[in-house]
Scaffold this motif. Structure first.
Motif, PDB file in Angstrom:
ATOM      1  N   HIS A   1       0.853  -1.177   0.000  1.00 14.73           N
ATOM      2  CA  HIS A   1       0.000   0.000   0.000  1.00 14.73           C
ATOM      3  C   HIS A   1       0.894   1.235   0.000  1.00 14.73           C
ATOM      4  O   HIS A   1       2.109   1.143   0.188  1.00 14.73           O
ATOM      5  N   ILE A   2       0.298   2.397  -0.226  1.00 18.35           N
ATOM      6  CA  ILE A   2       1.063   3.631  -0.251  1.00 18.35           C
ATOM      7  C   ILE A   2       1.370   4.052   1.176  1.00 18.35           C
ATOM      8  O   ILE A   2       0.466   4.350   1.955  1.00 18.35           O
ATOM      9  N   SER A   3       2.638   4.048   1.529  1.00 16.35           N
ATOM     10  CA  SER A   3       3.052   4.385   2.887  1.00 16.35           C
ATOM     11  C   SER A   3       4.383   5.122   2.846  1.00 16.35           C
ATOM     12  O   SER A   3       5.302   4.705   2.129  1.00 16.35           O
ATOM     13  N   PRO A   4       4.525   6.212   3.619  1.00 14.26           N
ATOM     14  CA  PRO A   4       5.803   6.936   3.632  1.00 14.26           C
ATOM     15  C   PRO A   4       6.934   6.139   4.266  1.00 14.26           C
ATOM     16  O   PRO A   4       8.096   6.549   4.199  1.00 14.26           O
ATOM     17  N   PHE A   5       6.609   5.007   4.891  1.00 14.93           N
ATOM     18  CA  PHE A   5       7.641   4.172   5.497  1.00 14.93           C
ATOM     19  C   PHE A   5       8.233   3.174   4.512  1.00 14.93           C
ATOM     20  O   PHE A   5       9.227   2.520   4.819  1.00 14.93           O
ATOM     21  N   GLU A   6       7.617   3.019   3.334  1.00 12.07           N
ATOM     22  CA  GLU A   6       8.156   2.100   2.332  1.00 12.07           C
ATOM     23  C   GLU A   6       9.413   2.691   1.700  1.00 12.07           C
ATOM     24  O   GLU A   6       9.562   3.912   1.592  1.00 12.07           O
ATOM     25  N   SER A   7      10.300   1.819   1.249  1.00 12.77           N
ATOM     26  CA  SER A   7      11.604   2.259   0.731  1.00 12.77           C
ATOM     27  C   SER A   7      11.459   3.194  -0.470  1.00 12.77           C
ATOM     28  O   SER A   7      12.309   4.054  -0.702  1.00 12.77           O
ATOM     29  N   GLU A   8      10.361   3.022  -1.231  1.00 13.03           N
ATOM     30  CA  GLU A   8      10.166   3.847  -2.427  1.00 13.03           C
ATOM     31  C   GLU A   8      10.004   5.334  -2.100  1.00 13.03           C
ATOM     32  O   GLU A   8      10.197   6.193  -2.968  1.00 13.03           O
ATOM     33  N   TRP A   9       9.644   5.646  -0.848  1.00  7.22           N
ATOM     34  CA  TRP A   9       9.413   7.038  -0.451  1.00  7.22           C
ATOM     35  C   TRP A   9      10.508   7.566   0.480  1.00  7.22           C
ATOM     36  O   TRP A   9      10.419   8.710   0.946  1.00  7.22           O
ATOM     37  N   GLN A  10      11.505   6.782   0.732  1.00 11.03           N
ATOM     38  CA  GLN A  10      12.582   7.204   1.641  1.00 11.03           C
ATOM     39  C   GLN A  10      13.662   7.945   0.852  1.00 11.03           C
ATOM     40  O   GLN A  10      14.644   7.357   0.411  1.00 11.03           O
ATOM     41  N   VAL A  11      13.445   9.237   0.648  1.00 11.30           N
ATOM     42  CA  VAL A  11      14.336  10.057  -0.172  1.00 11.30           C
ATOM     43  C   VAL A  11      15.284  10.851   0.723  1.00 11.30           C
ATOM     44  O   VAL A  11      14.845  11.624   1.580  1.00 11.30           O
ATOM     45  N   ASN A  12      16.551  10.665   0.528  1.00 15.93           N
ATOM     46  CA  ASN A  12      17.576  11.436   1.231  1.00 15.93           C
ATOM     47  C   ASN A  12      18.480  12.110   0.203  1.00 15.93           C
ATOM     48  O   ASN A  12      19.345  11.472  -0.403  1.00 15.93           O
ATOM     49  N   ASN A  13      18.239  13.383   0.001  1.00  9.96           N
ATOM     50  CA  ASN A  13      19.040  14.160  -0.949  1.00  9.96           C
ATOM     51  C   ASN A  13      19.307  15.520  -0.304  1.00  9.96           C
ATOM     52  O   ASN A  13      18.489  16.435  -0.380  1.00  9.96           O
ATOM     53  N   VAL A  14      20.439  15.633   0.356  1.00  8.83           N
ATOM     54  CA  VAL A  14      20.760  16.846   1.109  1.00  8.83           C
ATOM     55  C   VAL A  14      20.797  18.068   0.204  1.00  8.83           C
ATOM     56  O   VAL A  14      20.366  19.163   0.583  1.00  8.83           O
ATOM     57  N   ASP A  15      21.298  17.916  -1.020  1.00  8.67           N
ATOM     58  CA  ASP A  15      21.405  19.057  -1.938  1.00  8.67           C
ATOM     59  C   ASP A  15      20.045  19.666  -2.245  1.00  8.67           C
ATOM     60  O   ASP A  15      19.928  20.866  -2.466  1.00  8.67           O
ATOM     61  N   LYS A  16      19.002  18.843  -2.279  1.00  6.14           N
ATOM     62  CA  LYS A  16      17.658  19.335  -2.562  1.00  6.14           C
ATOM     63  C   LYS A  16      16.826  19.536  -1.300  1.00  6.14           C
ATOM     64  O   LYS A  16      15.639  19.861  -1.369  1.00  6.14           O
TER      65      LYS A  16
END
Length: 357
Positions: free
Chosen positions: A316-331
């Motif tokens: 299901h759509i969840s911010p805890f799933e790996s697909e939503w774990q975005v770490n981009n300090v520059d942005k």
């Protein structure tokens, strides 16, 4: 065939060199019959470069309704691309797209069931174009989960299935529909919320006539068969032609047919012939083959594929799933599970991310 495979791959020569996400979506869509999100950025790309058909464009031109109509050659091309080395990648990419809502999620159990059936058709297709119902069931079920075929008639059980893909229909099928879909090598998905049944597979009888395999899918996460409050009626009466095809000539279908009831997320491993309550019309229904399976592990497939399909069942759509774990300090994108819980404490208070890892 080479042209069709290149189109499904977006113009490349092989899966590894393609854009794997959209290519996986194109391959699966051409055989499983998926609902694309009209707002997905992939919708127009599937039409432009991956053989999808555009049915409609919204007035603001920001949304498209796209489909993969029944095309036997395209499904054959997709089968050739679903090799042992790429199948797990295709299913993994598809699962990621589900979690990003690029594909309309719909009932997950039905999607997984269609994938299971298509993979069976894929394996059988390597042997011959048309296979007996008995061979189909032997390839679908593990030996200890096979339906009871003691009352199967030879003209049905030796009849053939030949589907290579699914298409959704918006009408109640008739006897003529069974022949038309069989010739097109297509099984059909009943319209959303159609009473009793989710999937229908045409069968060509030994006598030359046509019959059907009808399947009802449940995705109930429970340890009791009583989780479906309508069972066993939902696996018997509600799977009869008399009930399912009430507004067509299939209501009076007088050939033997097979009724399969699957409860995929049942916590255990169980199967049975669903009980038949005696009524005035029960005599004719006793002729049919009915089989109920509770649990996911009744079906033949390798462990990697089974693991992915089990995840699709619950994805299901969840911010805890790996697909939503975005770490981009520059942005300025810094993902942290504690901050998510602070922003939505009632929703995620019990969520233990450390255990999920």
């Amino acid at each position: 065939m080479n042209l069709l495979k290149r189109k499904l791959l977006g113009g490349t020569n092989n899966f590894e060199n393609s854009r794997k996400g959209i290519t996986s979506l194109a391959i699966l869509s051409s055989v499983v019959g998926l609902d694309m999100s009209p707002q997905s950025k992939f919708a127009s790309e599937l039409v432009a470069s991956h053989m999808a058909t555009c049915l409609a464009v919204s007035e603001d031109r920001e949304r498209l309704i796209v489909v993969y109509p029944s095309e036997p050659l395209l499904s054959e091309a997709a089968f050739e691309l679903m090799s042992a080395s790429t199948l797990s990648q295709i299913l993994t990419q598809f699962n990621i797209l589900l979690k990003k809502s690029i594909v309309e999620p719909g009932p997950r159990g039905e999607i997984v069931a269609r994938i299971i059936l298509v993979l069976v058709a894929h394996r059988l297709r390597a042997q011959r174009a048309e296979n007996s119902v008995k061979a189909f069931l032997n390839e679908l079920y593990k030996e200890d989960s096979m339906p009871d075929l003691s009352n199967a008639k030879p003209e049905f059980i030796e009849g053939t299935v030949a589907f290579t893909h699914f298409n959704a229909i918006e009408y109640v099928p008739t006897k003529k529909t069974l022949e038309e879909f069989y010739i097109k090598r297509c099984a059909f998905i009943m319209k959303r919320n159609h009473p009793g049944v989710d999937i229908c597979i045409p069968v060509k009888l030994v006598t030359g006539g046509y019959s059907i395999i009808i399947i009802q899918i449940k995705n109930i996460n429970f340890s009791s068969v009583k989780a479906d409050e309508n069972y066993p009626s939902s696996a018997r009466f509600m799977l009869s032609c008399n009930y399912v095809f009430n507004n067509s000539d299939l209501k009076e279908h007088d050939e033997q047919y097979l009724c399969l009831y699957w409860q995929l997320r049942f916590q255990g491993h169980y199967q049975e012939i669903p009980k038949l309550q005696d009524t005035r019309s029960s005599e004719s229904r006793k002729l049919n083959i009915c089989w109920a399976s509770f649990g996911f592990d009744h079906f033949k497939m390798n462990k990697d594929v089974a693991s992915i399909l089990k995840d699709i069942l619950v994805s299901h759509i969840s911010p805890f799933e790996s697909e939503w774990q975005v770490n981009n300090v520059d942005k300025g994108d810094i993902w942290h599970w504690k901050e998510l819980k602070i922003m939505h404490p009632l929703g995620y208070y019990e969520y233990n991310y450390e255990e999920k890892k």
